[in-house]
Design an enzyme around this catalytic site. Structure first.
Site, PDB file in Angstrom:
ATOM      1  N   LYS A 188       0.833  -1.200   0.000  1.00 24.20           N
ATOM      2  CA  LYS A 188       0.000   0.000   0.000  1.00 24.20           C
ATOM      3  C   LYS A 188       0.872   1.256   0.000  1.00 24.20           C
ATOM      4  O   LYS A 188       1.627   1.494   0.943  1.00 24.20           O
ATOM      5  CB  LYS A 188      -0.883   0.040   1.249  1.00 24.20           C
ATOM      6  N   GLU A 262      10.934   0.980   9.551  1.00 16.78           N
ATOM      7  CA  GLU A 262      11.891   2.064   9.271  1.00 16.78           C
ATOM      8  C   GLU A 262      11.138   3.352   9.552  1.00 16.78           C
ATOM      9  O   GLU A 262      10.205   3.706   8.846  1.00 16.78           O
ATOM     10  CB  GLU A 262      12.381   1.977   7.822  1.00 16.78           C
ATOM     11  N   CYS A 296      13.734  10.766   5.928  1.00 14.05           N
ATOM     12  CA  CYS A 296      13.899  10.356   7.337  1.00 14.05           C
ATOM     13  C   CYS A 296      15.358  10.542   7.743  1.00 14.05           C
ATOM     14  O   CYS A 296      15.663  10.784   8.905  1.00 14.05           O
ATOM     15  CB  CYS A 296      13.530   8.906   7.536  1.00 14.05           C
ATOM     16  N   GLU A 393      11.188  15.516  15.100  1.00 14.15           N
ATOM     17  CA  GLU A 393      11.343  15.449  13.650  1.00 14.15           C
ATOM     18  C   GLU A 393      10.394  16.451  12.977  1.00 14.15           C
ATOM     19  O   GLU A 393       9.185  16.402  13.178  1.00 14.15           O
ATOM     20  CB  GLU A 393      11.025  14.030  13.155  1.00 14.15           C
TER      21      GLU A 393
END
Ligand code: ADP
Length: 482
Positions: A188, A262, A296, A393
């Site tokens: 997906k 991840e 990331c 983040e």
């Protein structure tokens, strides 16, 4: 250096998009065919730069997920697991070749749907997606050499969920090793960037892969959750936010499903006083500003040794003035569109937080298109460990700058964060590099470069950045058992 000498006006150089064939509506790719969703629902995917609606895509519900997993299971038991490894490799190789052949179209669609500059999708995302398929095609019939004296066995059906920052490349990272090791797949893409994965479905159909070996379904978080919770799934591979990663880990606890995650990152990019400063500045810019900081592994925390801080910051500011923020399809663009309004709002809220925390903010004087979601490259100067903009983040073109005096201090500061995906080190001294690579708790440490990827090299995190590796020989392990 005189910054004005860099401020050339560039004539627009837009990449043509007439060859990019986007259908008005996309169904779910299940059992080798595009099939109408049982949910009967569709949602729009729009361009974050032009804000035009690009297509409608199906929203898979639980019944659709069931159909996709069933197709993958039947394909696994009846065909894929019995096929010789050499034949499996040929199919994967074929996918790689077709991606190469259609790379121009894929690059344009990636930039339209996701907002990244065409230079990035054309020169990095798409060629690398092909490379990962080529690489794992090579391993398919050599698994006994990869793991000598062992008998690697496939797991079964892999459910794979990917984010919006590298749509086609993440699909390649997930699908290629799964197929090479003999598993079948339900993948997906993210709801904001489904188009290149659906193009990949067309490629897979064209490559004549046996029906059901790869199924590509679209939808939101609920679709992903239904995949994670499905009883007949053997393996889950997820790339995305740490928050969702934690939900998935809880959902999988106690089941037999193998899991790789991840997740987020907040990489330290460390510049010592003996570094080649001009190259380091280029590496800093590459690490955080190209790609809108939508990576990331973005080098979002800069650590500069105190005695060169002034020089580095001043050169960085000069270089920032030359960066072009704008149309992702323009070949001159360095920083494209922020992927969605929600993401831009999040970045803006962090700009506010940083100012409230009393940090000095610096933004380049570039023009930003009035339409679409854009953000100027931004520095937070004089940051410290306790600042939220340092700890959390942001996922945008925002760089915090801290200074340090000693190597021990910078190691301590770089590691003092919940994440551990990647880091960068800039120095002339090899011994310093080796010292740092062993002490930095990050899955990847780049030395005198940044954001370099290669299919032969494993990538993955420590701590809240997740676990499991993708790429290289290590990337086969999550898909096999002995
Ligand atoms: P990002 O912040 O990078 O968008 P997310 O973690 O929100 O990351 O999304 C990454 C992928 O995970 C997307 O494909 C999204 O649809 C999917 N997703 C979101 N919530 C869930 C969930 N609860 N379970 C499984 N997948 C999910």
């Amino acid at each position: 250096m005189n910054t004005e000498s860099f401020n050339w006006e560039y004539a627009p150089a837009p990449e043509a998009k007439d060859h990019a064939k986007i259908k008005k509506q996309y169904d779910l790719f299940i059992n080798g065919k595009f099939t109408k969703p049982l949910s009967k629902k569709y949602f729009a995917t729009t361009s974050p730069s032009s804000l035009e609606k690009l297509a409608e895509v199906a929203e898979a519900n639980e019944n659709d997920v069931n159909a996709a997993v069933k197709a993958a299971r039947v394909a696994y038991e009846k065909y894929w697991k019995k096929l010789t490894a050499k034949e499996r490799g040929k199919y994967i190789f074929r996918i790689a070749r077709i991606i190469q052949e259609r790379s121009r179209e894929l690059a344009v669609i990636e930039s339209m749907d996701g907002g990244k500059p065409i230079r990035e999708s054309r020169d990095f995302d798409i060629p690398n997606a092909a490379n990962y398929f080529f690489y794992y095609a090579g391993w398919a019939d050599k698994l006994e050499y990869a793991f000598p004296n062992k008998t690697p066995k496939s797991l079964g059906v892999a459910a794979q969920i990917i984010p919006w920052n590298f749509p086609l490349l993440m699909a390649a990272w997930k699908i290629a090793p799964a197929l090479a090791t003999g598993n079948t797949v339900v993948l997906k893409p993210a709801e904001g960037t489904p188009l290149t994965a659906l193009k990949l479905a067309e490629i897979i159909q064209y490559a004549d892969l046996p029906p059901g070996v790869v199924n590509i379904i679209t939808g939101f978080g609920a679709t992903g959750a239904a995949m994670v919770n499905h009883k007949d799934v053997n393996k889950i591979a997820f790339t995305g936010s740490t928050d969702v990663g934690k939900i998935i880990q809880k959902a999988v606890a106690g089941s037999n499903k193998k899991l790789t995650l991840e997740l987020g990152g907040k990489a330290a990019n460390i510049v010592f006083d003996d570094a080649p400063i001009n190259q380091a500045v280029e590496g800093i810019v590459n690490g955080i500003f190209f790609n809108q900081g939508h990576v990331c592994c973005a080098g979002s925390r800069l650590f500069v040794q105190e005695n060169v801080a002034e020089e580095v910051i001043s050169k960085l500011k000069e270089r920032m003035e030359t960066l072009i923020v704008g149309d992702p399809l323009d070949k001159n663009t360095d920083i494209g569109a922020i992927n969605s309004k929600e993401q831009l709002d999040k970045i803006n809220s962090y700009l506010h937080i940083g100012k409230e925390e009393g940090l000095e903010i610096h933004q380049s004087n570039c023009n930003v298109p009035s339409k679409g979601y854009f953000c100027k490259p931004t520095l937070f100067i004089g940051a410290s460990q306790s600042n939220r903009v340092v700890q959390e983040e942001i996922f945008g073109p925002v760089l915090t700058i801290q200074t340090f005096r000693t190597i021990e201090e910078v190691i301590e500061k770089a590691n003092n964060i919940p994440y551990g995906l990647s880091a960068g080190v800039w120095t002339d001294k090899g011994s310093k590099i080796f010292n740092l690579t062993t002490k930095l708790r990050a899955g990847v440490v780049w030395a005198n470069t940044y954001n370099k990827f290669d299919p032969t090299s494993p990538f993955g995190g420590y701590k809240e950045s997740g676990f499991g590796r993708e790429g290289g020989l290590h990337g086969l392990l999550p898909y096999i058992t002995f």
